[in-house]
Design an enzyme around this catalytic site. Structure first.
Site, PDB file in Angstrom:
ATOM      1  CE1 TYR A  43     -79.804  44.390  56.103  1.00 31.55           C
ATOM      2  CE2 TYR A  43     -82.031  43.825  56.818  1.00 31.55           C
ATOM      3  CZ  TYR A  43     -80.679  43.528  56.749  1.00 31.55           C
ATOM      4  OH  TYR A  43     -80.201  42.385  57.324  1.00 31.55           O
ATOM      5  CE  LYS A  98     -52.840  59.525  65.026  1.00 31.22           C
ATOM      6  NZ  LYS A  98     -51.532  60.039  65.454  1.00 31.22           N
TER       7      LYS A  98
END
Length: 389
Positions: A43, A98
């Site tokens: 970060y 899926k």
């Protein structure tokens, strides 16, 4: 929006509901965060350097972000499985499923994105706006004919693969099965007359890929009969199909189409009368793909056909899209392909078919759990993408 009625109370202890408790997906970090040094790399301030580099060269996002392995599974819930228009919330369990298949079979990170039903313009614009997050778009369970225009416009607008699995996944696996079924019955593809029952999403794609593969003649029927020279006032997608198929100019109903035909492919639901099936040629092939109720039950189909396939897992020769889409996206992502072309779809079908070295009446496609399938399909897609730059 229509919805299927649910009779309360359901049994929360039923294994089906327990398997879905809390959803089927989560998020995990691929880089460890152990201390302040890791924090400064992952970060601020370190991440700023990567962001500057991508701002200067957007292509670097494929290398330095999760976009390189992430696909959006996009649906508005208007044509879900055999459930119909159940809306985006009810579609979520299906889209999560899926995503599980993407991960299991091809190690692709897929994220369900279920949208409120809108106009074609609204859906295209919404998908285009969030597309920078993803390396590919898998359209799923969007009703016809809207799905055709949505896919076409997204392919024109985006520089990443856009693939409507209900159309092309079904078509690819059906063609793979037909390659091998034709070998079993000792007929050549170019000599076959194939009847496709259904002119919706799957029917359009199946018919198109059969023509591209060199099938002798493809005859398409809808609820009104054959898409022939006597039909007028057809919607655009059916008019295009009529121009592409039925080179002998047949007219009439489904039974007239089946007269002397070698192959029946059902992607429409309903039931085909036995009197119509009796009109097929000897050593016929029947793919009855409606789920959960095939257009022709296998027990009936075997009276008239030598090779029979369905979309169900409890009968031989399951025509299952999972044989296609994980490997197709794996290959497209790995090669940096900007689109999934017709040539790639044909190559994928051939790759699937070739995994069954000696096809029989009871095996014309590999098992969905055959670990060779996704890598072989990915290899075929990647090779074409790299060849064409």
């Amino acid at each position: 929006m229509s919805a299927l009625p649910v009779t309360p109370p359901f049994d929360a202890d039923d294994p089906v509901f327990r398997a879905h408790e809390g959803g089927k997906l989560g998020v995990h970090a691929t880089s460890p965060l152990r201390d302040a040094d890791d924090l400064s790399l992952l970060y601020t301030p370190g991440v700023a350097e990567v962001s500057r580099a991508i701002a200067a060269d957007p292509a670097l996002a494929h290398r330095y972000t999760s976009r390189r392995n992430t696909v959006a599974v996009v649906s508005d819930g208007t044509a879900v499985l055999g459930l119909g228009d159940i809306g985006p919330l009810a579609a979520m369990p299906v889209m999560e499923g899926k995503a599980v298949l993407f991960k299991h079979f091809a190690d692709v990170d897929a994220v369900p994105v279920c949208l409120e039903t809108g106009t074609v313009d609204e859906i295209v614009d919404a998908v285009a706006r969030f597309a920078p997050t993803y390396g590919g778009i898998n359209l799923e369970d969007i009703s016809a004919p809207r799905c055709f225009e949505i896919e076409r416009r997204l392919k024109e607008r985006l520089d990443i693969p856009v693939f409507h699995d209900d159309q092309h996944g079904t078509a690819i696996v059906a063609l793979a099965a037909l390659f091998n079924a034709a070998r079993v019955v000792d007929k050549r593809l170019e000599d076959l007359t194939v009847v496709v029952s259904g002119a919706g999403a799957a029917g359009v794609a199946v018919s198109s890929i059969l023509v591209s593969a060199g099938v002798g003649d493809v005859i398409v029927t809808d609820s009104q009969g054959i898409l022939g020279p006597d039909r007028s006032g057809l919607p655009e997608h059916k008019e295009s199909l009529r121009a592409l198929t039925n080179r002998t100019g047949r007219v009439g109903l489904l039974g007239d189409a089946l007269e002397g035909s070698d192959v029946y492919i059902g992607v429409s639901g309903g039931t085909v009368p036995e009197r119509d099936l009796m009109r097929m040629a000897p050593r016929a092939i029947i793919f009855a793909l409606a789920n959960p109720d095939p257009e022709v039950h296998p027990r009936v189909a075997h009276k008239f056909a030598e090779v029979v396939a369905t979309g169900r897992s409890d009968f031989p020769n399951q025509i299952n899209n999972v044989l296609a889409f994980p490997g197709i996206f794996r290959g497209a992502l790995d090669s940096g392909a900007r689109a999934i072309t017709e040539e790639m779809k044909l190559a994928a079908a051939r790759a699937i078919a070739e995994l069954v070295a000696d096809p029989t009446a009871d095996q014309v496609v590999p098992s969905v759990f055959d670990e060779r399938v996704a890598p072989r399909v990915a290899e075929a897609v990647s090779a074409l993408a790299r060849r064409h730059g």
